[in-house]
Design a protein around this motif. Sequence first.
Motif, PDB file in Angstrom:
ATOM      1  N   ILE A 310       0.818  -1.210   0.000  1.00 35.58           N
ATOM      2  CA  ILE A 310       0.000   0.000   0.000  1.00 35.58           C
ATOM      3  C   ILE A 310       0.852   1.260   0.000  1.00 35.58           C
ATOM      4  O   ILE A 310       0.592   2.211  -0.763  1.00 35.58           O
ATOM      5  CB  ILE A 310      -0.958   0.009   1.211  1.00 35.58           C
ATOM      6  N   ARG A 311       1.887   1.309   0.833  1.00 31.45           N
ATOM      7  CA  ARG A 311       2.719   2.500   0.916  1.00 31.45           C
ATOM      8  C   ARG A 311       3.367   2.837  -0.421  1.00 31.45           C
ATOM      9  O   ARG A 311       3.552   4.004  -0.755  1.00 31.45           O
ATOM     10  CB  ARG A 311       3.809   2.311   1.973  1.00 31.45           C
ATOM     11  N   ASN A 312       3.700   1.806  -1.188  1.00 39.34           N
ATOM     12  CA  ASN A 312       4.361   2.027  -2.477  1.00 39.34           C
ATOM     13  C   ASN A 312       3.399   1.956  -3.661  1.00 39.34           C
ATOM     14  O   ASN A 312       3.837   1.972  -4.811  1.00 39.34           O
ATOM     15  CB  ASN A 312       5.484   1.013  -2.647  1.00 39.34           C
ATOM     16  N   GLN A 313       2.099   1.878  -3.366  1.00 39.39           N
ATOM     17  CA  GLN A 313       1.053   1.871  -4.390  1.00 39.39           C
ATOM     18  C   GLN A 313       1.334   0.853  -5.495  1.00 39.39           C
ATOM     19  O   GLN A 313       1.298   1.154  -6.687  1.00 39.39           O
ATOM     20  CB  GLN A 313       0.894   3.276  -4.968  1.00 39.39           C
ATOM     21  N   LEU A 314       1.564  -0.382  -5.076  1.00 39.42           N
ATOM     22  CA  LEU A 314       1.900  -1.456  -6.002  1.00 39.42           C
ATOM     23  C   LEU A 314       0.665  -2.249  -6.412  1.00 39.42           C
ATOM     24  O   LEU A 314       0.724  -3.453  -6.654  1.00 39.42           O
ATOM     25  CB  LEU A 314       2.933  -2.384  -5.357  1.00 39.42           C
ATOM     26  N   PHE A 315      -0.457  -1.563  -6.500  1.00 41.79           N
ATOM     27  CA  PHE A 315      -1.745  -2.217  -6.713  1.00 41.79           C
ATOM     28  C   PHE A 315      -1.791  -3.087  -7.962  1.00 41.79           C
ATOM     29  O   PHE A 315      -2.399  -4.160  -7.959  1.00 41.79           O
ATOM     30  CB  PHE A 315      -2.863  -1.177  -6.781  1.00 41.79           C
ATOM     31  N   ASN A 316      -1.166  -2.656  -9.043  1.00 45.24           N
ATOM     32  CA  ASN A 316      -1.250  -3.385 -10.307  1.00 45.24           C
ATOM     33  C   ASN A 316       0.002  -4.200 -10.604  1.00 45.24           C
ATOM     34  O   ASN A 316       0.078  -4.855 -11.638  1.00 45.24           O
ATOM     35  CB  ASN A 316      -1.494  -2.409 -11.464  1.00 45.24           C
ATOM     36  N   ARG A 317       0.959  -4.175  -9.690  1.00 42.28           N
ATOM     37  CA  ARG A 317       2.219  -4.882  -9.944  1.00 42.28           C
ATOM     38  C   ARG A 317       2.458  -6.047  -8.990  1.00 42.28           C
ATOM     39  O   ARG A 317       3.248  -6.936  -9.294  1.00 42.28           O
ATOM     40  CB  ARG A 317       3.392  -3.899  -9.855  1.00 42.28           C
ATOM     41  N   VAL A 318       1.797  -6.028  -7.853  1.00 48.26           N
ATOM     42  CA  VAL A 318       1.956  -7.115  -6.883  1.00 48.26           C
ATOM     43  C   VAL A 318       0.698  -7.970  -6.882  1.00 48.26           C
ATOM     44  O   VAL A 318      -0.416  -7.452  -6.782  1.00 48.26           O
ATOM     45  CB  VAL A 318       2.237  -6.564  -5.471  1.00 48.26           C
ATOM     46  N   HIS A 319       0.884  -9.268  -6.985  1.00 37.80           N
ATOM     47  CA  HIS A 319      -0.211 -10.233  -7.008  1.00 37.80           C
ATOM     48  C   HIS A 319      -0.153 -11.030  -5.702  1.00 37.80           C
ATOM     49  O   HIS A 319       0.857 -11.681  -5.417  1.00 37.80           O
ATOM     50  CB  HIS A 319      -0.084 -11.142  -8.222  1.00 37.80           C
TER      51      HIS A 319
END
Length: 416
Positions: A310-319
Amino acid sequence: MTIQQSYELAKQQFADIGVDTEKAMQLLDSLPVSIHCWQGDDVAGFEKQSGALTGGIQATGNYPGKARAPQELRADLDLASSLIPGAKRLNLHASYLEAEGKVERNEVKPEHFKNWVDWAKQNQFGLDFNPTYFSHPLSAEATLSHSNKEIRDFWIEHGKACRKISEYFGKELGTASVMNIWIPDGAKDLTVDKAAPRQRLVEALDEIIREKIDPKYHLDAVESKLFGIGLESYTVGSNEFYVGYATSRKTALCLDAGHYHPTEVISDKISAVMPFVEHLLLHVSRPVRWDSDHVVLLDDETQAIANEIIRNQLFNRVHIGLDFFDASINRIAAWVIGTRNMKKALLRALLEPTASLREAENNRDFTTRLALLEEQKSLPWQAVWDMYCERHNVPTGSNWLAQVRQYETNVLSQRA
């Protein structure tokens, strides 16, 4: 006090520190957690062959009621998913195919997973996939790193066949399937030539992923391990090997919480590898001493993993996937507990005043940073979670357990 009243009070408290609870819940809806099918049947699968689990895979316990057929497993998943709020996916292994007779692993086809796709459509799930490189006569010594070319080619064909199935999932369901490759290859005792098996593994993986598949439908991932039972001295697919492979071949990298030294955590590795890989797959588990795959808790490491996403806004890159299998407790309850805990951690991370914390940190005001980090632990995130559950028509608190117990009485107890 009602759930709505508690939520309104919590909403104001979070607003006072600059956090929008409505936005947090909206973002949580966009973060699916991939539930692993193998918790429901102790990793047995549905191949028409007998034999014990191999490759360091162990499910301990004999709690009654494990799924014995695809229909039973899907029924169990139906109940579990009805008790978990928000977006979900299902992670399948190739050994969970459905066919009339025996199908060799290098001959698995999309048609063997049609029922799973139909189920996923009905439940609005995405599907992820894994080749099964264990519990097979040809996996006894090694798979993709085997010195025997015929055996190695068999497993290469299996990998290629699985990519076609993964692509099929993506096309049918409109969401990319992440296909994760893990192999149990290694040695129990001292190994003189460690380089040759790794070179063979590179060449085998290159051949498997040689055909380009649209990432809109399918993503390749590779997963390391520290060691396995019977492979205590040498693991071909080590962390360093797969970090190098993923970065050089542009595949996704899988970090499994149990596949490192006991004092290592994967939360710290996320920001270390993200500058070099486009996609990251997480297998969230709970190692006790080592890779024992216990049910995920809402503990410090689970929270740290969620915070990094969440802190790094990896919403579309982390599964986000789960990986545990506990046969000592009700298997459906294990799914519910572990998945709800992962989602709770994500919600708590979304309720963090990250902008204020980052500003304090950038100004080297470490006093404010520490004070805010500690004070937020006392904020009523549980009231927001309860509202999230209610909006998804899912039981709050431990109220879900009554449904599981009733299902155990009516269904699980009837299974021999």
